[in-house]
Write a protein that holds these residues in place. Structure first.
Motif, mmCIF file in Angstrom:
data_model
loop_
_atom_site.group_PDB
_atom_site.id
_atom_site.type_symbol
_atom_site.label_atom_id
_atom_site.label_comp_id
_atom_site.label_asym_id
_atom_site.label_seq_id
_atom_site.Cartn_x
_atom_site.Cartn_y
_atom_site.Cartn_z
ATOM 1 N N GLY A 160 0.697 -1.057 0.128
ATOM 2 C CA GLY A 160 -0.087 0.207 0.050
ATOM 3 C C GLY A 160 0.820 1.453 -0.010
ATOM 4 N N ILE A 161 0.118 2.307 0.334
ATOM 5 C CA ILE A 161 0.774 3.707 0.099
ATOM 6 C C ILE A 161 1.527 3.893 1.317
ATOM 7 C CG2 ILE A 161 0.363 6.137 0.007
ATOM 8 C CD1 ILE A 161 -2.229 5.595 -1.616
ATOM 9 N N ASP A 162 0.826 3.406 2.607
ATOM 10 C CA ASP A 162 1.663 3.995 3.742
ATOM 11 C C ASP A 162 2.847 3.362 4.099
ATOM 12 O OD1 ASP A 162 -0.877 5.390 4.002
ATOM 13 O OD2 ASP A 162 -1.934 3.902 5.000
ATOM 14 N N SER A 163 3.093 2.002 4.353
ATOM 15 C CA SER A 163 4.214 1.358 4.859
ATOM 16 C C SER A 163 5.426 1.825 4.248
ATOM 17 C CB SER A 163 3.815 -0.136 4.916
ATOM 18 O OG SER A 163 3.401 -0.458 3.691
ATOM 19 N N PRO A 164 5.613 2.017 3.144
ATOM 20 C CA PRO A 164 6.854 2.661 2.409
ATOM 21 C C PRO A 164 7.327 4.160 3.108
ATOM 22 C CG PRO A 164 5.462 1.677 0.753
ATOM 23 C CD PRO A 164 4.724 1.928 1.804
ATOM 24 N N VAL A 165 6.186 5.045 3.241
ATOM 25 C CA VAL A 165 6.164 6.215 3.982
ATOM 26 C C VAL A 165 6.723 5.897 5.290
ATOM 27 C CG1 VAL A 165 5.510 8.380 4.364
ATOM 28 C CG2 VAL A 165 4.576 7.293 2.142
ATOM 29 N N ALA A 166 6.382 5.118 5.996
ATOM 30 C CA ALA A 166 6.718 4.936 7.395
ATOM 31 C C ALA A 166 8.032 4.435 7.392
ATOM 32 C CB ALA A 166 5.690 3.680 7.988
ATOM 33 N N ALA A 167 8.602 3.777 6.389
ATOM 34 C CA ALA A 167 9.987 3.132 6.152
ATOM 35 C C ALA A 167 10.916 4.406 6.373
ATOM 36 C CB ALA A 167 10.258 2.328 5.230
ATOM 37 N N TYR A 168 10.231 5.525 5.490
ATOM 38 C CA TYR A 168 11.262 6.642 5.200
ATOM 39 C C TYR A 168 11.243 7.472 6.513
ATOM 40 C CZ TYR A 168 12.173 11.295 3.556
ATOM 41 O OH TYR A 168 12.802 12.426 3.337
ATOM 42 N N HIS A 169 10.409 7.577 7.118
ATOM 43 C CA HIS A 169 10.334 8.141 8.571
ATOM 44 C C HIS A 169 11.465 7.576 9.454
ATOM 45 C CE1 HIS A 169 7.097 11.326 8.254
ATOM 46 N NE2 HIS A 169 6.759 10.541 7.533
ATOM 47 N N ILE A 170 11.321 6.368 9.710
ATOM 48 C CA ILE A 170 12.006 5.568 10.658
ATOM 49 C C ILE A 170 13.783 5.571 10.151
ATOM 50 C CG2 ILE A 170 12.563 3.350 11.415
ATOM 51 C CD1 ILE A 170 10.385 4.587 12.917
ATOM 52 N N MET A 171 13.849 5.503 8.681
ATOM 53 C CA MET A 171 15.090 5.496 8.196
ATOM 54 C C MET A 171 15.858 7.203 8.690
ATOM 55 S SD MET A 171 14.844 3.801 4.763
ATOM 56 C CE MET A 171 14.628 2.102 4.294
ATOM 57 N N ARG A 172 15.022 8.068 8.193
ATOM 58 C CA ARG A 172 15.435 9.424 8.765
ATOM 59 C C ARG A 172 15.794 9.535 9.939
ATOM 60 N NH1 ARG A 172 12.608 14.861 8.487
ATOM 61 N NH2 ARG A 172 14.041 16.048 7.216
ATOM 62 N N ARG A 173 15.415 8.705 11.051
ATOM 63 C CA ARG A 173 15.719 9.105 12.444
ATOM 64 C C ARG A 173 16.723 8.279 12.644
ATOM 65 N NH1 ARG A 173 14.594 13.468 13.002
ATOM 66 N NH2 ARG A 173 15.095 13.393 15.326
ATOM 67 N N GLY A 174 17.614 7.725 11.759
ATOM 68 C CA GLY A 174 18.915 7.031 11.780
ATOM 69 C C GLY A 174 18.765 5.600 12.186
ATOM 70 N N VAL A 175 17.644 5.086 12.066
ATOM 71 C CA VAL A 175 17.196 3.645 12.222
ATOM 72 C C VAL A 175 17.273 2.785 10.910
ATOM 73 C CG1 VAL A 175 15.531 1.995 13.247
ATOM 74 C CG2 VAL A 175 16.108 4.184 14.051
ATOM 75 N N ASP A 196 1.195 13.027 -0.278
ATOM 76 C CA ASP A 196 2.047 13.984 -0.837
ATOM 77 C C ASP A 196 3.520 13.397 -0.433
ATOM 78 O OD1 ASP A 196 0.249 15.599 -1.524
ATOM 79 O OD2 ASP A 196 0.438 16.887 0.279
ATOM 80 N N GLN A 197 3.569 12.775 0.909
ATOM 81 C CA GLN A 197 5.093 12.131 1.136
ATOM 82 C C GLN A 197 5.465 11.145 0.264
ATOM 83 O OE1 GLN A 197 5.439 11.472 5.321
ATOM 84 N NE2 GLN A 197 4.820 13.804 5.943
ATOM 85 N N ALA A 198 4.455 10.221 -0.058
ATOM 86 C CA ALA A 198 4.768 9.110 -0.952
ATOM 87 C C ALA A 198 5.245 9.487 -2.209
ATOM 88 C CB ALA A 198 3.584 8.078 -0.924
ATOM 89 N N LYS A 199 4.597 10.595 -2.862
ATOM 90 C CA LYS A 199 5.132 11.366 -4.115
ATOM 91 C C LYS A 199 6.283 11.812 -4.170
ATOM 92 C CE LYS A 199 0.389 12.239 -5.820
ATOM 93 N NZ LYS A 199 -0.641 13.186 -5.698
ATOM 94 N N LYS A 200 6.703 12.467 -2.887
ATOM 95 C CA LYS A 200 7.990 12.920 -2.676
ATOM 96 C C LYS A 200 9.084 12.100 -2.717
ATOM 97 C CE LYS A 200 10.098 15.943 0.503
ATOM 98 N NZ LYS A 200 10.338 16.136 1.758
ATOM 99 N N ILE A 201 8.640 10.817 -2.110
ATOM 100 C CA ILE A 201 9.928 9.974 -1.660
ATOM 101 C C ILE A 201 9.898 8.887 -2.895
ATOM 102 C CG2 ILE A 201 9.867 10.083 0.549
ATOM 103 C CD1 ILE A 201 8.624 7.506 0.824
ATOM 104 N N GLY A 202 8.842 8.951 -3.870
ATOM 105 C CA GLY A 202 9.200 8.220 -5.022
ATOM 106 C C GLY A 202 8.360 6.727 -5.073
ATOM 107 N N THR A 203 7.507 6.702 -4.007
ATOM 108 C CA THR A 203 6.885 5.097 -3.728
ATOM 109 C C THR A 203 5.471 5.299 -4.543
ATOM 110 O OG1 THR A 203 6.256 5.764 -1.605
ATOM 111 C CG2 THR A 203 8.431 4.125 -2.055
ATOM 112 N N TYR A 204 4.815 6.554 -4.341
ATOM 113 C CA TYR A 204 3.406 6.540 -4.729
ATOM 114 C C TYR A 204 2.878 5.803 -6.066
ATOM 115 C CZ TYR A 204 -1.290 8.629 -5.517
ATOM 116 O OH TYR A 204 -2.667 8.653 -5.430
ATOM 117 N N GLU A 205 3.610 6.051 -7.186
ATOM 118 C CA GLU A 205 3.087 5.296 -8.298
ATOM 119 C C GLU A 205 3.045 4.016 -8.322
ATOM 120 O OE1 GLU A 205 1.847 6.973 -10.888
ATOM 121 O OE2 GLU A 205 2.044 8.959 -9.773
ATOM 122 N N THR A 206 4.285 3.258 -7.627
ATOM 123 C CA THR A 206 4.316 1.803 -7.467
ATOM 124 C C THR A 206 3.025 1.306 -6.565
ATOM 125 O OG1 THR A 206 6.388 1.952 -7.950
ATOM 126 C CG2 THR A 206 5.724 0.006 -6.905
#
Ligand code: ATP
Ligand code: MG
Length: 395
Positions: free
Chosen positions: A187-202, A326-336
């Motif tokens: 789905g749309i949400d979990s890749p965005v969740a990945a981005y948020h967690i990675m961005r905190r250094g995890v 919006d975030q999914a579009k920005k990080i490039g996962t939305y279209e997939t």
């Protein structure tokens, strides 16, 4: 006209500059992450310069390197740096050339003389550069709020000139905060969740539950594509695929249909917890979002995590759906993510799922199912892939 190419890229740290004695570790991790992300360019060298990293291109293409660096967490901003001889004429020519490539804007020249024996003052150099630009371009000077700053660091031998500042991804370098296991759906949400967690250094590893033949090979390919896209942020990403069909069938045969989704999620969490422990992950992460669907009420989330010991993180909990899109579009996962292949949750969708499950009833419904053996079999049959996919062969 002579082409002046950047020879170095100056990298400024984000929040990392405040990290006291952990700093060294942070910088070391950031350099390791840069090397991993820029592995196609072994000629690039990295030098730690107080609160910056100087990346020496040694012939690697500036634009490609900067584009890769823009996705590396821990970097606030990036500036290509052109090196030239330290005489005033050459510096003036280089600055003029760089400014001729820019759209008309306001600018200010800022010289920092590293050697006080230079035969000209900072002011004289600023004026020489500004005059050449004013005479030959549409740019205007604004010393108070310039749109563009021309920064010149100069010593007896060389001048280092930068005009562009490219915004970095911010956050902390991946790896300094340990590792977590993300439940990656299609789905749309979990890749965005990945981005948020990675961005905190995890660092993130992913787990996906597939229910063939009800879920198709295309649905699985979509999840793999999402993992591949996420490697723009984390150079290497593991994805564990769990065969989930027998567990789902058992739940839907034995338990009340309204509880199906909750029980399925609880089973996913039990399996994810084992994988997380085996892979030194310290938390489970989902793309859950408060109120979005029946399984994402406070009561449902409580029922889902009640029998899980591991820390559960839901970085998107309070976002609006359109913000996540919006975030999914920005990080490039939305279209997939919006490709129309069914996920295992949609296959067994019930029309009236319980939205306020009582934990006692959830446990009773769960007791009707024979899940332990099936979960052990699923765990024994997990397939693991490493992305970028070229590395699949090495597993
Ligand atoms: P998403 O867009 O991430 O699929 P969603 O809004 O569709 O989320 P759900 O389908 O209820 O919400 O899933 C909630 C969360 O549970 C997902 O964000 C994901 O972390 C996890 N999840 C759901 N299905 C799967 C699956 N098949 N494999 C792995 N994780 C899953
Ligand atoms: Mg989903």
């Amino acid at each position: 006209m002579v082409e002046f190419k950047a020879e170095r890229v100056l990298t400024r740290f984000g929040e990392l500059s405040n990290k006291g004695k952990n700093r060294k570790l942070f910088v070391k991790q950031l350099i390791a992450n840069l090397k991993a992300q820029l592995s196609a360019y072994p000629e690039v060298k990295y030098k730690n310069h107080f609160d910056r990293i100087m990346v020496e291109l040694n012939g690697a293409p500036e634009d490609k390197v900067i584009d890769l660096m823009r996705h590396v967490f821990g970097i606030r901003s990036i500036s290509p740096v052109v090196l030239c001889d330290a005489d005033m004429d050459t510096i003036t020519q280089v600055c003029l050339h760089l400014m001729q490539k820019e759209e008309a804007c306001t600018f200010k020249v800022m010289t920092n003389r590293k050697d006080k024996h230079l035969p000209y003052s900072s002011d004289a150099l600023n004026r020489s550069v500004a005059t050449a630009i004013l005479l030959n371009t549409e740019h205007k000077v604004d010393v108070h709020k310039p749109e563009l700053k021309i920064k010149i660091d100069v010593d007896m031998e060389k001048a280092a000139i930068s005009t562009r500042v490219v915004e970095g991804a911010g956050g902390f370098p991946i790896g300094v905060g340990g590792k977590a296991l993300l439940l990656l759906s299609g789905g749309i949400d979990s890749p965005v969740a990945a981005y948020h967690i990675m961005r905190r250094g995890v660092e993130v590893e992913c787990i996906h539950f597939a229910a063939p033949p009800y879920t198709t090979i295309q649905a699985l390919d979509k999840v793999k594509q999402l993992a591949e896209i996420l490697t723009a942020y984390q150079a290497k990403l593991k994805l564990h695929i769990v065969p989930f069909t027998d567990i789902q069938m058992e739940i839907y045969k034995q338990a009340g249909p309204d509880y199906g989704v909750i029980l399925m999620r609880r089973s996913m969490m039990r399996i994810a917890e084992v994988i997380a422990e085996n892979n030194k992950c310290l938390a489970l992460v989902t793309g859950e979002n408060l109120g979005q669907v029946a399984s994402q009420t406070l009561q449902s989330m409580h029922a889902i995590e009640a029998d899980v010991d591991m820390l559960m993180l839901r970085p998107l909990l309070s976002l609006e759906k359109n913000e996540i899109i919006d975030q999914a579009k920005k990080i490039g996962t939305y279209e997939t993510s919006i490709l129309p292949y069914e996920d295992c949750c949609t296959i067994f969708k019930v029309s009236n799922p319980v939205t306020k499950p009582k934990l006692k009833i959830v446990r009773l419904e769960e007791a009707k199912c024979d899940l332990q053996d099936k979960e052990e079999i699923a765990l024994a049959n997990i397939e693991t892939f490493v992305f970028p996919s070229i590395e699949e062969n090495y597993l």
